[in-house]
Design a protein around this motif. Sequence first.
Motif, PDB file in Angstrom:
ATOM      1  N   GLN A 113      43.369  32.143  40.147  1.00 24.66           N
ATOM      2  CA  GLN A 113      43.509  33.596  40.250  1.00 24.66           C
ATOM      3  C   GLN A 113      42.160  34.286  40.123  1.00 24.66           C
ATOM      4  OE1 GLN A 113      46.378  34.455  37.198  1.00 24.66           O
ATOM      5  NE2 GLN A 113      48.127  33.935  38.502  1.00 24.66           N
ATOM      6  N   GLN A 114      41.297  33.779  39.245  1.00 20.66           N
ATOM      7  CA  GLN A 114      39.980  34.389  39.101  1.00 20.66           C
ATOM      8  C   GLN A 114      39.092  34.088  40.302  1.00 20.66           C
ATOM      9  OE1 GLN A 114      38.317  33.656  35.226  1.00 20.66           O
ATOM     10  NE2 GLN A 114      39.675  35.179  34.325  1.00 20.66           N
ATOM     11  N   LEU A 115      39.239  32.913  40.893  1.00 27.91           N
ATOM     12  CA  LEU A 115      38.499  32.626  42.129  1.00 27.91           C
ATOM     13  C   LEU A 115      38.977  33.521  43.264  1.00 27.91           C
ATOM     14  CD1 LEU A 115      38.238  28.730  42.018  1.00 27.91           C
ATOM     15  CD2 LEU A 115      36.362  30.365  41.812  1.00 27.91           C
ATOM     16  N   GLU A 116      40.263  33.852  43.269  1.00 29.90           N
ATOM     17  CA  GLU A 116      40.786  34.803  44.258  1.00 29.90           C
ATOM     18  C   GLU A 116      40.178  36.178  44.050  1.00 29.90           C
ATOM     19  OE1 GLU A 116      44.976  35.211  45.318  1.00 29.90           O
ATOM     20  OE2 GLU A 116      45.288  33.237  44.410  1.00 29.90           O
ATOM     21  N   ALA A 117      40.060  36.598  42.791  1.00 30.01           N
ATOM     22  CA  ALA A 117      39.491  37.914  42.491  1.00 30.01           C
ATOM     23  C   ALA A 117      38.024  37.983  42.924  1.00 30.01           C
ATOM     24  CB  ALA A 117      39.620  38.210  41.002  1.00 30.01           C
ATOM     25  N   LEU A 118      37.317  36.869  42.855  1.00 24.57           N
ATOM     26  CA  LEU A 118      35.925  36.832  43.313  1.00 24.57           C
ATOM     27  C   LEU A 118      35.818  36.813  44.835  1.00 24.57           C
ATOM     28  CD1 LEU A 118      34.359  34.231  40.851  1.00 24.57           C
ATOM     29  CD2 LEU A 118      33.917  36.683  40.928  1.00 24.57           C
ATOM     30  N   GLY A 119      36.909  36.484  45.512  1.00 24.81           N
ATOM     31  CA  GLY A 119      36.900  36.433  46.968  1.00 24.81           C
ATOM     32  C   GLY A 119      36.536  35.076  47.534  1.00 24.81           C
ATOM     33  N   TYR A 120      36.521  34.047  46.703  1.00 24.83           N
ATOM     34  CA  TYR A 120      36.172  32.708  47.163  1.00 24.83           C
ATOM     35  C   TYR A 120      37.389  31.923  47.637  1.00 24.83           C
ATOM     36  CZ  TYR A 120      31.799  33.647  44.693  1.00 24.83           C
ATOM     37  OH  TYR A 120      30.631  34.192  44.249  1.00 24.83           O
ATOM     38  N   VAL A 121      38.583  32.340  47.215  1.00 25.53           N
ATOM     39  CA  VAL A 121      39.813  31.617  47.514  1.00 25.53           C
ATOM     40  C   VAL A 121      40.856  32.627  47.953  1.00 25.53           C
ATOM     41  CG1 VAL A 121      41.643  30.197  46.484  1.00 25.53           C
ATOM     42  CG2 VAL A 121      39.282  29.802  45.847  1.00 25.53           C
TER      43      VAL A 121
END
Length: 150
Positions: A113-121
């Motif tokens: 979820q945090q990688l999604e928030a960063l825009g990487y996933v």
Amino acid sequence: MVSAFKGKNNGTLACDVHQGELVKVVAQFIKKQGKVVAPAHFDFAKTSHGKELPPSNPDWYYVRLASLLRNLYYYKSTGVGKFRRVYGCRKNYGSSREHSVKGNQGVIRKALQQLEALGYVEKHEDGGRKITSGGKKVLDRMAVQIAKQQ
């Protein structure tokens, strides 16, 4: 090892460098950004119920984020269940036989979820998650830095 493809960045991609070093460098990059904060209870959380103690590395959460990102670089769509098997371990039952157990689902889910928030996933249409072009760029840029140091 240098790739035979000579394009941008002299052809060095994330798959061309030592993967342990790549994970360490990406973990430091994610930590320096300051956008990711590990949940407070993760200081005491174990990565699997087969483990006896929580990780001793204070930056273990950033290393797990970088490792998840690296795994998504190689596999098209991977969900939490697959990562639970990847990050599982062998549980010691004393005098009984050991059995393999899955990894901590909450740690993996929060990290994705945090990688999604960063825009990487991003979420894949067939289920699971996939890496974005921004995530690939981060891994490839770090690979170029590692290749220059060697």
